[in-house]
Write a protein that holds these residues in place. Structure first.
Motif, PDB file in Angstrom:
ATOM      1  N   ILE A 102     -25.210 -22.527  10.102  1.00 43.68           N
ATOM      2  CA  ILE A 102     -25.562 -23.902   9.745  1.00 43.68           C
ATOM      3  C   ILE A 102     -26.080 -24.647  10.973  1.00 43.68           C
ATOM      4  O   ILE A 102     -27.086 -25.355  10.908  1.00 43.68           O
ATOM      5  CB  ILE A 102     -24.352 -24.630   9.121  1.00 43.68           C
ATOM      6  CG1 ILE A 102     -24.029 -24.027   7.763  1.00 43.68           C
ATOM      7  CG2 ILE A 102     -24.613 -26.126   8.997  1.00 43.68           C
ATOM      8  CD1 ILE A 102     -22.725 -24.516   7.167  1.00 43.68           C
ATOM      9  N   THR A 105     -29.651 -23.408  11.909  1.00 37.73           N
ATOM     10  CA  THR A 105     -30.704 -23.919  11.027  1.00 37.73           C
ATOM     11  C   THR A 105     -30.963 -25.396  11.278  1.00 37.73           C
ATOM     12  O   THR A 105     -32.108 -25.849  11.210  1.00 37.73           O
ATOM     13  CB  THR A 105     -30.359 -23.700   9.544  1.00 37.73           C
ATOM     14  OG1 THR A 105     -29.081 -24.267   9.274  1.00 37.73           O
ATOM     15  CG2 THR A 105     -30.373 -22.242   9.173  1.00 37.73           C
ATOM     16  N   CYS A 106     -29.933 -26.136  11.606  1.00 40.56           N
ATOM     17  CA  CYS A 106     -30.103 -27.556  11.910  1.00 40.56           C
ATOM     18  C   CYS A 106     -30.894 -27.726  13.204  1.00 40.56           C
ATOM     19  O   CYS A 106     -31.789 -28.565  13.288  1.00 40.56           O
ATOM     20  CB  CYS A 106     -28.730 -28.216  12.029  1.00 40.56           C
ATOM     21  SG  CYS A 106     -28.792 -29.994  12.223  1.00 40.56           S
ATOM     22  N   SER A 111     -34.230 -29.533   7.292  1.00 39.04           N
ATOM     23  CA  SER A 111     -33.637 -30.782   6.810  1.00 39.04           C
ATOM     24  C   SER A 111     -32.238 -30.542   6.236  1.00 39.04           C
ATOM     25  O   SER A 111     -31.893 -29.428   5.822  1.00 39.04           O
ATOM     26  CB  SER A 111     -34.524 -31.412   5.739  1.00 39.04           C
ATOM     27  OG  SER A 111     -34.469 -30.654   4.554  1.00 39.04           O
ATOM     28  N   THR A 112     -31.469 -31.607   6.215  1.00 34.55           N
ATOM     29  CA  THR A 112     -30.092 -31.535   5.715  1.00 34.55           C
ATOM     30  C   THR A 112     -30.055 -31.095   4.259  1.00 34.55           C
ATOM     31  O   THR A 112     -29.222 -30.275   3.878  1.00 34.55           O
ATOM     32  CB  THR A 112     -29.424 -32.913   5.851  1.00 34.55           C
ATOM     33  OG1 THR A 112     -29.516 -33.336   7.213  1.00 34.55           O
ATOM     34  CG2 THR A 112     -27.972 -32.861   5.455  1.00 34.55           C
ATOM     35  N   ILE A 115     -30.630 -27.407   4.018  1.00 30.98           N
ATOM     36  CA  ILE A 115     -29.452 -26.660   4.476  1.00 30.98           C
ATOM     37  C   ILE A 115     -28.417 -26.605   3.354  1.00 30.98           C
ATOM     38  O   ILE A 115     -27.794 -25.561   3.128  1.00 30.98           O
ATOM     39  CB  ILE A 115     -28.859 -27.288   5.753  1.00 30.98           C
ATOM     40  CG1 ILE A 115     -29.815 -27.090   6.926  1.00 30.98           C
ATOM     41  CG2 ILE A 115     -27.500 -26.665   6.084  1.00 30.98           C
ATOM     42  CD1 ILE A 115     -29.396 -27.786   8.201  1.00 30.98           C
ATOM     43  N   VAL A 132     -23.027 -31.152   7.817  1.00 30.83           N
ATOM     44  CA  VAL A 132     -24.165 -30.690   8.582  1.00 30.83           C
ATOM     45  C   VAL A 132     -24.325 -31.570   9.798  1.00 30.83           C
ATOM     46  O   VAL A 132     -24.529 -31.134  10.900  1.00 30.83           O
ATOM     47  CB  VAL A 132     -25.449 -30.696   7.737  1.00 30.83           C
ATOM     48  CG1 VAL A 132     -26.654 -30.354   8.588  1.00 30.83           C
ATOM     49  CG2 VAL A 132     -25.326 -29.707   6.600  1.00 30.83           C
TER      50      VAL A 132
END
Length: 132
Positions: A102, A105-106, A111-112, A115, A132
């Motif tokens: 997580i 990817t952030c 974008s949240t 995710i 997130v």
């Protein structure tokens, strides 16, 4: 030419394998927790022993998100002692590798909302925007 004798539904096979892996992880975790509580209590399940440290008081279900999907291990409860396991950290809801994915990817700029969607697809459990 003749038609193939055996046909394989790959999607169904993949779902069955994923479910088998998830169930195996859950069963292994339950066995580890039972072994740990037996060592802590000093007696096996339903065993009467004079040198007991504590008594079993059932189980409670706990949700844990792993790379194999969401599992619900049975965590033992004790009377006369506090059960703290080394297998699952206290207040941990996701496996460390899931949290690292997580974070990566952030940091990559995803974008949240995406995710949240990807975590639902991969692990079967959504992650809130606040997490997130």
């Amino acid at each position: 030419m003749s038609d193939p004798i055996v046909s394989v539904d790959e999607e169904s096979l993949r779902k069955d394998i994923v479910e088998l892996v998830r169930k195996t992880v859950q069963d292994t975790l339950n066995a580890l927790l039972e072994q740990e509580v037996e060592e802590m209590v000093g007696a096996e399940r339903y065993e009467h022993a004079a040198g007991r440290e504590a008594y079993r008081s059932g189980h409670y279900r706990r949700k844990l998100v792993t790379t194999s999907g969401q599992i619900e291990p049975d965590v033992p409860k004790l009377r006369g002692a506090t059960f703290q396991t080394a297998v699952i950290e206290r207040y941990r809801r996701r496996e460390t590798s899931v949290e690292e994915a997580i974070i990566e990817t952030c940091l990559a700029g995803v974008s949240t909302r995406r995710i949240e969607d990807v975590s639902e697809i991969l692990w079967g459990a959504g992650v809130s925007a606040g997490t997130v």
